[in-house]
Design a protein around this motif. Sequence first.
Motif, PDB file in Angstrom:
ATOM      1  N   SER A   1       0.841  -1.197   0.000  1.00  0.00           N
ATOM      2  CA  SER A   1       0.000   0.000   0.000  1.00  0.00           C
ATOM      3  C   SER A   1       0.876   1.247   0.000  1.00  0.00           C
ATOM      4  CB  SER A   1      -0.929   0.030   1.222  1.00  0.00           C
ATOM      5  OG  SER A   1      -0.183   0.190   2.412  1.00  0.00           O
ATOM      6  N   MET A   2       0.253   2.337  -0.393  1.00  0.00           N
ATOM      7  CA  MET A   2       0.856   3.669  -0.295  1.00  0.00           C
ATOM      8  C   MET A   2      -0.226   4.612   0.202  1.00  0.00           C
ATOM      9  SD  MET A   2       3.135   4.484  -3.703  1.00  0.00           S
ATOM     10  CE  MET A   2       3.723   6.106  -3.246  1.00  0.00           C
ATOM     11  N   GLU A   3       0.103   5.400   1.196  1.00  0.00           N
ATOM     12  CA  GLU A   3      -0.785   6.492   1.590  1.00  0.00           C
ATOM     13  C   GLU A   3      -0.079   7.764   1.167  1.00  0.00           C
ATOM     14  OE1 GLU A   3      -3.176   6.842   5.382  1.00  0.00           O
ATOM     15  OE2 GLU A   3      -1.602   8.341   5.735  1.00  0.00           O
ATOM     16  N   ILE A   4      -0.736   8.543   0.327  1.00  0.00           N
ATOM     17  CA  ILE A   4      -0.141   9.765  -0.199  1.00  0.00           C
ATOM     18  C   ILE A   4      -0.949  10.944   0.324  1.00  0.00           C
ATOM     19  CG2 ILE A   4       0.503  11.035  -2.281  1.00  0.00           C
ATOM     20  CD1 ILE A   4      -0.259   7.603  -3.044  1.00  0.00           C
ATOM     21  N   LYS A   5      -0.292  11.795   1.085  1.00  0.00           N
ATOM     22  CA  LYS A   5      -0.936  13.005   1.604  1.00  0.00           C
ATOM     23  C   LYS A   5      -0.362  14.186   0.842  1.00  0.00           C
ATOM     24  CE  LYS A   5      -1.908  15.702   5.690  1.00  0.00           C
ATOM     25  NZ  LYS A   5      -1.442  16.154   6.978  1.00  0.00           N
ATOM     26  N   VAL A   6      -1.236  15.052   0.364  1.00  0.00           N
ATOM     27  CA  VAL A   6      -0.808  16.238  -0.363  1.00  0.00           C
ATOM     28  C   VAL A   6      -1.372  17.464   0.351  1.00  0.00           C
ATOM     29  CG1 VAL A   6      -0.747  17.428  -2.589  1.00  0.00           C
ATOM     30  CG2 VAL A   6      -0.813  14.918  -2.519  1.00  0.00           C
ATOM     31  N   ASP A   7      -0.488  18.322   0.824  1.00  0.00           N
ATOM     32  CA  ASP A   7      -0.861  19.592   1.448  1.00  0.00           C
ATOM     33  C   ASP A   7      -0.388  20.714   0.540  1.00  0.00           C
ATOM     34  OD1 ASP A   7      -1.819  18.418   3.838  1.00  0.00           O
ATOM     35  OD2 ASP A   7       0.164  18.475   4.754  1.00  0.00           O
ATOM     36  N   ALA A   8      -1.145  21.783   0.495  1.00  0.00           N
ATOM     37  CA  ALA A   8      -0.749  22.925  -0.321  1.00  0.00           C
ATOM     38  C   ALA A   8      -1.241  24.209   0.331  1.00  0.00           C
ATOM     39  CB  ALA A   8      -1.320  22.788  -1.729  1.00  0.00           C
ATOM     40  N   ASP A   9      -0.447  25.262   0.186  1.00  0.00           N
ATOM     41  CA  ASP A   9      -0.756  26.559   0.788  1.00  0.00           C
ATOM     42  C   ASP A   9      -1.080  27.568  -0.295  1.00  0.00           C
ATOM     43  OD1 ASP A   9       0.121  25.464   3.279  1.00  0.00           O
ATOM     44  OD2 ASP A   9       2.181  25.907   2.696  1.00  0.00           O
ATOM     45  N   LEU A  10      -2.165  28.310  -0.077  1.00  0.00           N
ATOM     46  CA  LEU A  10      -2.445  29.414  -0.972  1.00  0.00           C
ATOM     47  C   LEU A  10      -3.105  30.545  -0.214  1.00  0.00           C
ATOM     48  CD1 LEU A  10      -5.185  29.404  -3.630  1.00  0.00           C
ATOM     49  CD2 LEU A  10      -5.540  27.980  -1.672  1.00  0.00           C
ATOM     50  N   ASN A  11      -2.922  31.737  -0.726  1.00  0.00           N
ATOM     51  CA  ASN A  11      -3.576  32.920  -0.198  1.00  0.00           C
ATOM     52  C   ASN A  11      -4.852  33.114  -1.024  1.00  0.00           C
ATOM     53  OD1 ASN A  11      -4.472  35.514   0.363  1.00  0.00           O
ATOM     54  ND2 ASN A  11      -2.427  36.402   0.448  1.00  0.00           N
ATOM     55  N   PRO A  12      -6.037  32.953  -0.406  1.00  0.00           N
ATOM     56  CA  PRO A  12      -7.286  33.026  -1.175  1.00  0.00           C
ATOM     57  C   PRO A  12      -7.685  34.436  -1.615  1.00  0.00           C
ATOM     58  CG  PRO A  12      -7.768  32.685   1.152  1.00  0.00           C
ATOM     59  CD  PRO A  12      -6.270  32.626   1.007  1.00  0.00           C
ATOM     60  N   MET A  13      -6.918  35.442  -1.231  1.00  0.00           N
ATOM     61  CA  MET A  13      -7.295  36.818  -1.582  1.00  0.00           C
ATOM     62  C   MET A  13      -7.424  37.001  -3.100  1.00  0.00           C
ATOM     63  SD  MET A  13      -7.694  38.285   1.322  1.00  0.00           S
ATOM     64  CE  MET A  13      -7.605  40.045   1.049  1.00  0.00           C
ATOM     65  N   GLY A  14      -6.466  36.480  -3.862  1.00  0.00           N
ATOM     66  CA  GLY A  14      -6.486  36.666  -5.308  1.00  0.00           C
ATOM     67  C   GLY A  14      -7.684  36.025  -5.967  1.00  0.00           C
ATOM     68  N   LEU A  15      -8.025  34.801  -5.590  1.00  0.00           N
ATOM     69  CA  LEU A  15      -9.177  34.144  -6.210  1.00  0.00           C
ATOM     70  C   LEU A  15     -10.485  34.816  -5.820  1.00  0.00           C
ATOM     71  CD1 LEU A  15     -10.959  31.973  -4.256  1.00  0.00           C
ATOM     72  CD2 LEU A  15      -8.791  30.796  -4.313  1.00  0.00           C
TER      73      LEU A  15
ATOM     74  N   VAL B   1       4.182  16.743  -0.841  1.00  0.00           N
ATOM     75  CA  VAL B   1       3.737  15.362  -1.007  1.00  0.00           C
ATOM     76  C   VAL B   1       4.452  14.514   0.029  1.00  0.00           C
ATOM     77  CG1 VAL B   1       3.682  13.375  -2.571  1.00  0.00           C
ATOM     78  CG2 VAL B   1       3.359  15.697  -3.486  1.00  0.00           C
ATOM     79  N   MET B   2       3.682  13.818   0.874  1.00  0.00           N
ATOM     80  CA  MET B   2       4.252  12.927   1.878  1.00  0.00           C
ATOM     81  C   MET B   2       3.671  11.542   1.646  1.00  0.00           C
ATOM     82  SD  MET B   2       3.581  15.854   4.607  1.00  0.00           S
ATOM     83  CE  MET B   2       2.296  16.315   3.463  1.00  0.00           C
TER      84      MET B   2
END
Length: 144
Positions: free
Chosen positions: A73-87, A103-104
């Motif tokens: 098995s593989m457990e893949i966790k993906v975290d990402a940071d963004l500033n929502p002001m622009g969207l 990616v962890m």
Amino acid sequence: MGLKTISVTANMAAGWAINADIRDHKVVIDQPQAGGGTNEGPTPLEFFLFSIAGCIGTIGRIAASQKRIELRSMEIKVDADLNPMGLMGKATDDRVGFQQIRVMAEIDADLTDDEKKAFLDEVCDRCPLHDNVKLATEVVHSLS
């Protein structure tokens, strides 16, 4: 082998939901109720991160098969940071997209930690989505 074209057509009607029929699969992207949606599916940002995780897992399965590694098995966790002001249309000095994607992976296979790290490095190097974002966005991957 030549280039392969992959196409998706998405449709938005009333409300926030975006629908697509992808190879006989009905897929919905929506917003949480707190954001005005009906919470019928993940947000586009969540789906994007899931796509990266899914691609890494798929390439992991291919690579393990080619290397005759029993990948349980593989457990893949993906975290990402963004500033929502622009969207949201607000002024910001930050870019609109993710500032960093992390990616962890937890890999269940009979490999040492060094071998798992080398395997993850190879898998990420072979993953088309990882490649697409790392050229425009800093991508950091590590074992969890």
